[in-house]
Every structure is written in structure tokens, then in C-alpha cells.
Design an enzyme around this catalytic site. Structure first.
Site, PDB file in Angstrom:
ATOM      1  N   HIS A 146       0.580  -1.327   0.468  1.00  0.00           N
ATOM      2  CA  HIS A 146      -0.130  -0.372   0.220  1.00  0.00           C
ATOM      3  C   HIS A 146       0.695   1.110   0.124  1.00  0.00           C
ATOM      4  CE1 HIS A 146      -4.010  -2.021   0.854  1.00  0.00           C
ATOM      5  NE2 HIS A 146      -2.984  -3.174   1.584  1.00  0.00           N
ATOM      6  N   LYS A 154      -9.023  13.272   4.891  1.00  0.00           N
ATOM      7  CA  LYS A 154      -7.538  12.266   5.306  1.00  0.00           C
ATOM      8  C   LYS A 154      -7.321  12.664   6.296  1.00  0.00           C
ATOM      9  CE  LYS A 154      -6.562  13.698   1.097  1.00  0.00           C
ATOM     10  NZ  LYS A 154      -6.969  12.209   0.335  1.00  0.00           N
ATOM     11  N   ARG A 155      -6.227  11.690   6.448  1.00  0.00           N
ATOM     12  CA  ARG A 155      -5.481  11.780   7.025  1.00  0.00           C
ATOM     13  C   ARG A 155      -3.557  13.120   6.924  1.00  0.00           C
ATOM     14  NH1 ARG A 155      -4.040   7.810  10.549  1.00  0.00           N
ATOM     15  NH2 ARG A 155      -2.388   9.400  11.897  1.00  0.00           N
ATOM     16  N   LYS A 212       0.522  14.038   1.619  1.00  0.00           N
ATOM     17  CA  LYS A 212      -1.149  14.632   0.838  1.00  0.00           C
ATOM     18  C   LYS A 212      -1.099  15.918   0.724  1.00  0.00           C
ATOM     19  CE  LYS A 212      -3.064  10.412   3.368  1.00  0.00           C
ATOM     20  NZ  LYS A 212      -3.228   9.732   2.522  1.00  0.00           N
ATOM     21  N   THR A 252      -8.934   6.595  -1.586  1.00  0.00           N
ATOM     22  CA  THR A 252     -10.213   6.149  -1.454  1.00  0.00           C
ATOM     23  C   THR A 252     -10.905   7.148  -1.509  1.00  0.00           C
ATOM     24  OG1 THR A 252      -9.479   5.040   0.101  1.00  0.00           O
ATOM     25  CG2 THR A 252      -9.404   2.985  -1.580  1.00  0.00           C
ATOM     26  N   LYS A 274     -14.608   8.108  -2.867  1.00  0.00           N
ATOM     27  CA  LYS A 274     -16.368   8.282  -2.267  1.00  0.00           C
ATOM     28  C   LYS A 274     -17.070  10.060  -3.370  1.00  0.00           C
ATOM     29  CE  LYS A 274     -14.384   5.244   0.750  1.00  0.00           C
ATOM     30  NZ  LYS A 274     -13.223   5.248   2.338  1.00  0.00           N
TER      31      LYS A 274
HETATM   32  C1  26Q Z   1       3.070   0.977  10.821  1.00  0.00           C
HETATM   33  C2  26Q Z   1       4.058   0.654  11.422  1.00  0.00           C
HETATM   34  C3  26Q Z   1       3.515   0.828  12.967  1.00  0.00           C
HETATM   35  C4  26Q Z   1       2.493   1.166  13.407  1.00  0.00           C
HETATM   36  C5  26Q Z   1       1.852   1.678  12.022  1.00  0.00           C
HETATM   37  C6  26Q Z   1       2.313   1.364  10.684  1.00  0.00           C
HETATM   38  C7  26Q Z   1       0.855   1.811   9.612  1.00  0.00           C
HETATM   39  C8  26Q Z   1      -0.228   1.770  10.246  1.00  0.00           C
HETATM   40  C9  26Q Z   1      -1.269   1.684   9.154  1.00  0.00           C
HETATM   41  C10 26Q Z   1       1.782   2.041   8.772  1.00  0.00           C
HETATM   42  C11 26Q Z   1       1.053   2.574   7.741  1.00  0.00           C
HETATM   43  C12 26Q Z   1      -1.477   2.457   7.525  1.00  0.00           C
HETATM   44  C13 26Q Z   1      -1.582   2.400   6.933  1.00  0.00           C
HETATM   45  C14 26Q Z   1      -2.016   2.866   5.245  1.00  0.00           C
HETATM   46  C15 26Q Z   1      -2.987   3.558   4.820  1.00  0.00           C
HETATM   47  O1  26Q Z   1      -3.447   3.087   4.892  1.00  0.00           O
HETATM   48  N1  26Q Z   1      -1.871   3.387   3.263  1.00  0.00           N
HETATM   49  C16 26Q Z   1      -2.963   3.782   2.582  1.00  0.00           C
HETATM   50  O2  26Q Z   1      -3.651   2.687   1.809  1.00  0.00           O
HETATM   51  C17 26Q Z   1      -4.507   2.927   0.424  1.00  0.00           C
HETATM   52  C18 26Q Z   1      -5.259   1.763   0.497  1.00  0.00           C
HETATM   53  O3  26Q Z   1      -4.347   1.012  -0.543  1.00  0.00           O
HETATM   54  C19 26Q Z   1      -4.223   3.971  -0.149  1.00  0.00           C
HETATM   55  O4  26Q Z   1      -5.537   3.661  -0.664  1.00  0.00           O
HETATM   56  C20 26Q Z   1      -3.701   5.368   0.647  1.00  0.00           C
HETATM   57  O5  26Q Z   1      -2.673   5.557  -1.171  1.00  0.00           O
HETATM   58  C21 26Q Z   1      -2.373   4.718   1.258  1.00  0.00           C
HETATM   59  O6  26Q Z   1      -1.808   5.364   1.519  1.00  0.00           O
END
Ligand code: 26Q
Length: 799
Positions: free
Chosen positions: A346, A534-535, A540, A642, A646
Site C-alpha cells: 500500500h 484524509k489523514r 498529502k 479511496t 467516494k
Molecule cells: C506501521 C508500523 C507501525 C505502526 C503503524 C503502521 C501503519 C499502520 C497503518 C502503517 C501504515 C498504515 C496504513 C497505510 C495506509 O492506509 N495506506 C493507504 O492505503 C490505501 C488503501 O490501499 C491507499 O488508498 C492509500 O493511498 C495508502 O496511503
């Protein structure tokens, strides 16, 4: 109980009394919510059992989607819709004098995710069940979901989230199916019957107790399962310090970690990952063994998908089970593992690629570490044979190197499929980030462009628009979203356009009321609602939006000949708790909002709103009310996005970069129906690698940029003299890593096009309808069909 309004009312009143021990008149909204939800659970129970029995007896291939996050949001409303009983319930409750909407509002979001990745998992569950596909989720039952955001004086403050405080009606605790997960201890080995036997001594044991949530498909009898694992103490009698053991154990499923790539890997996070993986694999293998004598055909009946690398320990854990418990040879176990597991990436952000230090990994998971070492050695030997003497290649691709375990490498080597989440992202993986692996395993790599559940984001979130569409083209789009294309001719139908505009206006009024209630500020529903939710992350580029707002403000103040169509800029974003830069951006948005909204010369032309605690349920109010969707990441950095989809399906027009799925949206709607701007991905990547960008030049040559940037440090925002120094420095001293200044002019020009086009209401609505018509492709139904056909090899089994 849902066959007609009358029988519904009767059942509801009877159950309410039984369940809550109160009369209807004394019952609270919460009582009513819980009663109604229990009725739904009871109603679907036979189909849930039936779905499970069918997969047992027919021995269909099953997919298990392992994810450290599932961002479900609320379930009651979606479940009623999917069961086709929402109308009856609404009318029945109406006659009792209560509003179904109010009851639905009582449900606390299940916020077991950070953002995109977790919400994607939730949309996938909806599509799997709706398409009658045998696919189930497995995750962690965090006691606290993603933090609750409060804003105090413009600063983000995090509060622990409490989704379980009233209990959770949708889950069933299946304590009889609990399994044990082992940490630490020492690995022992001995010769036994001509092979080495391994076992663990003095390990810490944690019980994983499954809590199962039914996943109800749209108008189908398929009910799949989302299994969430809770960490609990085993038996306490052997422990010296019982209280400490209890607390240590429960800590494993206590909290969801924020996506914080700036943070050092924490051992508890690794513990969570193994907890999820080990519990899930044990339970999958157990259920498989109920119907099969051996595991030699496991990969023909089971596919296991890992959502990013967070569950990548599935590779060594499946190996451990096959080797140590099933007594297979390495070759047998490896063949089955690599033919069972598939992996989605991702992100290409280097800092987000997961690595674990050996000194952390090895003591926590000694046997798993041994297996990873063996996988690594065999892989490196294989590379050596294929490319003799090529040390460089081995160093680059090794799973263990420089004292760290590289989780993406483990996932690629241990799986048969590796996919990115939008065309551009998959190409960047193949051509750049994972090019070394693409060269050795070209056939593993593929793309699956993300999607969203159009049933949640249109049918549920925007009922009047859904009804209008159904009036025009019938309701088949609900099961077959790509038939939304039939709406295209209605872009030129005056009556349809007028109805669309009316609905958009209503939805903007509803959001305005929400904003008034939560912030006390009145925005005008006739202004352009320009939304970035978004986050919060530097890539971003919320900052690009902010600098542009500052420019508009300055110009409105300084240039009396300048005017704009009133525009309301709406933000929603959570920043990771330790991501200080992101938190400063939140503060900056509030400072700009304060200036703009209180300036009598400007506030009738523009407003800035920050919506606190952005989450799934607030998103359902925001997308339908949006005119402009901000998707402005630095090109190449957003894997897919995503939210963009929406907005699109709710008839907002995108202002966006050539990034992620924006590109595929552009390909569908054409350049007149989307406002693209800015650098292309190859340009961003080229500057990133070769240099040549000097942000200072843009500061020097563009007076709009200079004025806004200077205001960050000039005391323009009263009483906050050095508050925004870090932001100023990121743009100038650190050469603007994400090309905010470079893309500014192009962004401002795209905003001018929007300003011009919005005045032609008719033409704007035509473009919006074109967007809706082409949004069907971005349904997760399409995405999931592709996963099922190309990766998992599972088929629909309607009952
Ligand atoms: C990693 C290590 C320690 C703690 C947390 C994490 C962690 C947690 C969540 C790292 C990444 C995430 C989430 C990533 C994420 O949401 N990525 C997004 O995924 C979407 C679905 O595929 C994409 O549409 C986005 O572009 C992408 O940023």
C-alpha cells in the site's frame, strides 16, 4: 419479525422489554439501538450457520483476509439496508414515535483502523459477502480504536477511544475456539525418527479468544465472518506475579497503533502482529483439518491474503505449523506456503517500509526467527545460483540484512502474488521500488486498483441521490455498479440535473447544520464546498491548500478589484500523536480559519472550517455535501487513495494531481470533468533522485508565495510568533520535499478554473453527473472480483 411493519413493531416491543427489562416508555435510545441490533443478529443467524455449513460440506476454497486494521464504522444502518428491511423498520419505528436515523446515530463507530488501508478492508468484506464469495476477515479486537481527536485552542489533543463502553452487539464471543499464542522462551531441538524436532520451553502463553462479527451481504443469504482476536491470560496458576501477567497479556489487544512511520518499531506492535497471525493460522488450519485428513492440498482449498506487511509473519508461521506440527519436509511446507499466501503493498514511501531489528525480533519470536533465517539463506543461495557472483543483488534483496528483518522482502519471497493498489503504483513497484524482485519474480507482480463499497458510500450515505439514480436507470446498479454508466445521457437531461442540484443543496444544508452545531459557525450552503478530508501527512499536502487559502485571503484584502465566488474550505484530519509537523499544520489551519472567518472584509467570500474527529460516520455526511474534492498529493506518493472515489460517486469534482487512482478517474471522465494540475510522477521521482529543484526560486519569483510564506514567521497570526517556523523551514530551509511551492501556480490556476466553471451551474452539474456515471468502476465489487479471479481462485457460492 421483519416481514411487515406490524409484526416488526410487535417483536421490537416484546424484545425491548425482555432484553432491557424496561417498558418502551422508559427505554433510552441506546436500549432501542441494542434491541434492534439484536433482532438483526437473530434474524440472520440461520443464514450465518447455513453459510458456514455450506462451506464445510461443499469444501469450497476459502479466502482469509488478514489485516491489522478493519475500519468498519457503524453497522446497523448498512445491515438493515443489505437485508432489505430498512423501510419496514423505519415505518414501524415511526409509528412508535421514534426515528431510525436517531437510533443509528447512537452506534459508536468501530474505528479499528488508521485510514485508507483499514477502510479498504471493511469495503472488501462488504463486497465479498455481497458477491457470495467465501472470504472472511481476521483482525485484532483492540479495546481502544483509533484515538478520539479534540481540538483545544487549535491544537490536536488525543483522547482514548471507547467503542466497547456499552458492549458491542454485533460480536459473538467464541471462547470454545480460543487458541494459545507463544512468545519468547527457548527453542529446543532433538533428533526424532530421522528428523529434527523443535519445541519451545519457558514461553509466555497468551490466549487468543475469537469474537466473530457477521458480515451481511446485500440481498443475499451469504453471511461471512469477521473474526477479531482478543488477548487474554491463559491459566494463572503458574505465574508468580499474576497481576503483571494479566496486564502484560491484555496489553497485546489494548490499543491500535497509529500509522507512525516516524516512530521506532515498538516490540508490542510486533507482538500484535504475531498474535494476529498465529491465532488466525491456527484457527484456519484447525477448521481445515475438520474436513481433510492431511494438509498436502491446503493451498488448493485455502488462500491467505496479507494486507500490507503487517501480517507478513504469516509466511514463517505457516511454515512453523507445517514443519513442527504437521511434520512436513522443508520443501513440502515451502511449496504449500508460497502457493497459499498473497500480498498487497500500500505504499512506496521508503520510511513506511516495515523493518524489525533482530535484537528485538529474535528474543520475542525465537523459532519464527530461525525459520526466517532459513528462508533467507535458501533464497540467497537460489539467487547465487541464478546470478553467480552478484553480491550486490543479494545484499539488496536479502530478507535479513544489516541487523534487520525486512518485512516486504519476506512477503514477496513467501507469496505467489504481489499487487499494488492503482496502475501507477503497481508500475512504480515494478520499475523502481521493487524492481529487483520484479526481475527475479516477474510473474508474481500485478495490479488491483482499489475500490470502495458503493453501497455504503452512495446507497447508505446519500439516499436521496441513490433514489434519484434508481428512478432514472432502475436499481440494478446496486448489484452491478458499472451499470451506473447508463446515467451518462442524464447529464443532459434538464429535469435530472435540476433534481441533482436540489439534492446537493439539501446535503450541503445538512452539513452546514452539523458545522453550526459543532463549531458554532454558520457557513453558507450556496458557497462552493471545497473539501480535503484524509489523514494529515506531509505528502498529502494539506499545506498546498492552506498556502492557497492564505493567498486568496491576501488578495481579497489587498486588491479591491478582486472577487471570488464564495468558497468554503472544509478540512478533516487526524495527525499521528508524535508527528509534530502534522500537528502544526492542524494548528495552522485553525489560525487561518480564525483570521478568515472573523474578517468582515473577507468572511462573505471565503470560510475555513476544521471538522473535529473525522471518522467513517462523519465521512458519510461530508462526501454527499461536497462540490470539490481535494486529492493533491505530491505525484507518485499516494498509492491509490479511496476518498477520491467516494467524492466522485457523490458528484463532487476532483482537483487532483497525476497520482494514484486520480489518473484512472481522469482516463474515465476525460479532462473536462476533473481539474488536474502539477508535476507528473516521473518528474517528482526524477527530482527526488537527481536533485535540481530549488524551492527558494519559487519563493523569490512568486509574490503570492512570498507573502504567504513570510506570514508564517512574521507575527501575522497574533500571539503565535514562532508557532509555524517549522513549516516555514520545511518549505525553504529543507527545500520543500513535497514540491508544494513548485506546484502552487498550477494549483492556483486549477482553482481559478473551478471558480469560473462553478458559476455555470448547469455545466458544473453535467460534469458531476458524468463523474457519478463513471464511478461504478471504482466499486470494491469490481476490485474484489479481480482478486477472486486473478489471485485467490475463489468462486461465488450463492445459497
Ligand atoms: C506501521 C508500523 C507501525 C505502526 C503503524 C503502521 C501503519 C499502520 C497503518 C502503517 C501504515 C498504515 C496504513 C497505510 C495506509 O492506509 N495506506 C493507504 O492505503 C490505501 C488503501 O490501499 C491507499 O488508498 C492509500 O493511498 C495508502 O496511503
Amino acid at each position: 419479525m421483519f416481514s411487515c411493519k406490524e409484526s416488526f413493531k410487535q417483536s421490537f416491543l416484546k424484545r425491548l422489554e425482555r432484553l432491557c427489562g424496561k417498558s418502551f416508555h422508559d427505554s433510552s435510545k441506546l436500549d432501542q439501538y441494542q434491541t434492534l441490533s439484536m433482532m438483526v443478529r437473530e434474524y440472520i443467524s440461520s443464514n450465518w450457520i447455513g453459510t458456514n455449513e455450506q462451506s464445510r460440506s461443499n469444501q469450497n476454497k476459502q479466502t482469509y483476509y488478514l489485516s491489522i486494521e478493519f475500519l468498519l464504522g457503524r453497522l446497523l444502518g448498512q445491515n438493515l439496508l443489505n437485508l432489505g428491511v430498512r423501510g419496514i423498520v423505519q415505518r414501524g419505528l415511526g409509528e412508535l414515535g421514534i426515528s431510525l436515523d436517531d437510533i443509528e446515530e447512537t452506534e459508536i463507530d468501530a474505528g479499528l483502523g488508521n485510514g485508507g488501508l483499514g477502510r479498504l478492508a471493511a469495503c472488501f468484506l462488504d463486497s465479498l459477502a455481497s458477491l457470495d464469495l467465501p472470504g472472511h476477515g481476521m483482525g485484532i479486537r483492540y479495546k481502544h480504536g483509533f484515538f478520539e481527536q479534540k481540538i483545544v485552542d487549535g491544537h490536536q489533543v488525543e483522547l482514548p477511544e471507547q467503542w466497547l463502553k456499552h458492549g458491542y452487539v454485533w460480536e459473538i464471543r467464541n471462547a470454545d475456539q480460543a487458541v494459545c499464542v507463544y512468545f519468547g522462551g527457548e527453542v529446543k531441538m532433538a533428533q526424532e525418527g530421522g528428523r529434527l524436532r523443535f519445541w519451545n520451553e519457558n514461553a509466555e502463553v497468551i490466549t487468543a479468544v475469537p469474537h466473530d462479527i457477521p458480515v451481511i451481504g446485500y440481498k443475499t443469504k451469504t453471511i461471512n465472518t469477521l473474526r477479531l482476536w482478543n488477548a487474554e491470560p491463559c491459566s494463572l496458576q503458574h505465574e508468580q506475579n499474576i497481576l503483571k501477567y494479566k496486564l502484560d497479556t491484555e496489553a497485546v489487544s489494548e490499543c491500535l497503533y497509529p500509522d507512525d512511520t516516524h516512530d521506532e518499531g515498538k516490540v508490542l506492535r510486533l507482538k500484535q502482529q504475531y498474535f494476529l497471525v498465529s491465532a488466525s493460522l491456527q484457527s484456519i488450519v484447525k477448521s481445515y483439518k475438520k474436513n481433510h485428513r492431511s494438509l498436502y492440498d491446503f493451498h488448493k482449498k485455502v488462500s491467505i491474503h496479507i494486507n500490507d506487511t503487517h501480517p507478513a509473519l504469516a509466511v514463517p508461521e505457516l511454515m512453523r505449523i507445517l514443519l513442527d506440527e504437521e511434520k512436513m519436509t522443508w520443501e513440502e511446507a515451502w511449496y504449500i506456503t508460497v502457493h497459499t499466501i498473497s500480498y498487497t503493498n500500500h505504499t512506496t514511501l521508503a520510511e513506511a517500509l516495515e523493518k524489525w531489528r533482530i535484537d528485538l525480533f529474535k528474543p520475542l519470536l525465537p523459532r519464527i526467527f530461525m525459520i526466517v533465517e532459513e528462508i533467507n539463506e535458501r533464497f540467497c543461495e537460489w539467487l547465487w545460483e541464478k546470478y553467480p557472483g552478484d553480491w550486490d543483488r543479494i545484499e539488496k534483496l536479502a530478507i535479513i540484512a544489516h541487523g534487520e528483518v525486512k518485512m516486504a522482502h519476506l512477503a514477496i519471497v513467501g507469496s505467489y502474488s504481489v499487487n499494488g493498489v492503482a496502475n501507477i503504483h503497481s508500475n512504480i513497484l515494478k520499475e523502481r521500488e521493487m524492481n529487483g524482485f520484479y526481475t527475479v519474480f516477474p510473474s508474481k507482480f500485478n495490479n488491483k486498483t482499489n475500490g470502495m463499497s458503493h453501497r455504503r458510500w452512495l446507497l447508505k450515505a446519500n439516499p436521496p441521490l441513490a433514489d434519484l439514480i434508481t428512478e432514472a436507470i432502475g436499481d440494478k446498479w446496486i448489484k452491478d455498479p458499472e451499470s451506473l454508466l447508463e446515467l451518462q445521457p442524464y447529464a443532459h437531461d434538464a429535469a435530472f440535473i435540476e433534481s441533482f442540484q436540489k439534492i446537493k443543496r439539501q446535503r450541503k444544508q445538512i452539513l452546514s447544520d452539523i458545522i453550526k452545531n459543532s463549531t458554532g459557525f454558520a457557513v453558507h450552503p450556496d458557497s462552493i464546498f471545497d473539501v480535503q478530508v484524509k489523514r494529515l501527512h506531509a505528502y498529502k499536502r494539506q499545506l498546498l491548500n492552506v498556502i492557497h487559502m492564505m493567498y486568496l485571503y491576501n488578495r481579497l484584502k489587498d486588491d479591491s478589484a478582486f472577487s471570488i465566488y464564495p468558497q468554503t474550505f472544509i478540512f478533516g484530519a487526524k495527525a499521528s500523536p508524535t508527528y509534530h509537523y502534522a500537528k502544526k499544520i492542524i494548528k495552522l489551519i485553525h489560525s487561518v480559519a480564525h483570521k478568515v472567518n472573523h474578517d468582515p472584509e473577507v468572511r462573505h467570500s471565503m470560510n475555513v472550517i476544521f471538522m473535529e474527529n473525522y471518522r467513517v460516520s462523519s465521512a458519510e455526511r461530508i462526501f454527499p455535501a461536497s462540490d470539490v474534492s481535494e486529492q493533491i498529493s505530491a505525484a507518485s506518493k499516494e498509492a491509490s487513495g479511496t476518498g477520491n472515489m467516494k467524492f466522485m460517486i457523490n458528484g463532487a469534482l476532483t482537483i487532483g494531481t497525476h497520482d494514484g487512482a486520480n489518473i484512472e478517474m481522469l482516463e474515465r471522465v476525460g479532462p473536462d470533468c476533473i481539474y488536474t494540475f502539477g508535476l507528473k510522477a516521473d518528474e517528482v521521482l526524477h527530482y527526488g533522485e537527481k536533485g535540481g529543484y530549488r524551492s527558494r526560486e519559487y519563493y523569490q519569483h512568486d509574490a503570492r508565495i512570498r507573502q504567504a510564506a513570510d506570514q508564517l514567521i512574521s507575527g501575522f497570526f497574533e500571539g503565535e510568533a514562532d508557532e509555524f517556523e517549522q513549516i516555514y523551514d520545511s518549505l525553504l530551509a529543507h527545500n520543500d520535499e513535497y514540491f508544494v511551492l513548485k506546484d502552487f501556480a498550477s494549483y492556483a490556476e486549477a482553482q481559478e478554473r473551478i471558480q469560473k466553471d462553478y458559476r455555470n451551474k448547469r455545466l458544473w452539474a453535467e460534469k458531476a453527473v458524468t463523474n457519478i456515471a463513471h464511478a461504478g468502476y471504482f466499486s470494491s465489487d469490481r476490485t474484489i472480483r479481480e482478486y477472486a479471479d486473478d489471485i485467490w481462485g475463489i468462486k461465488p457460492h450463492p445459497r
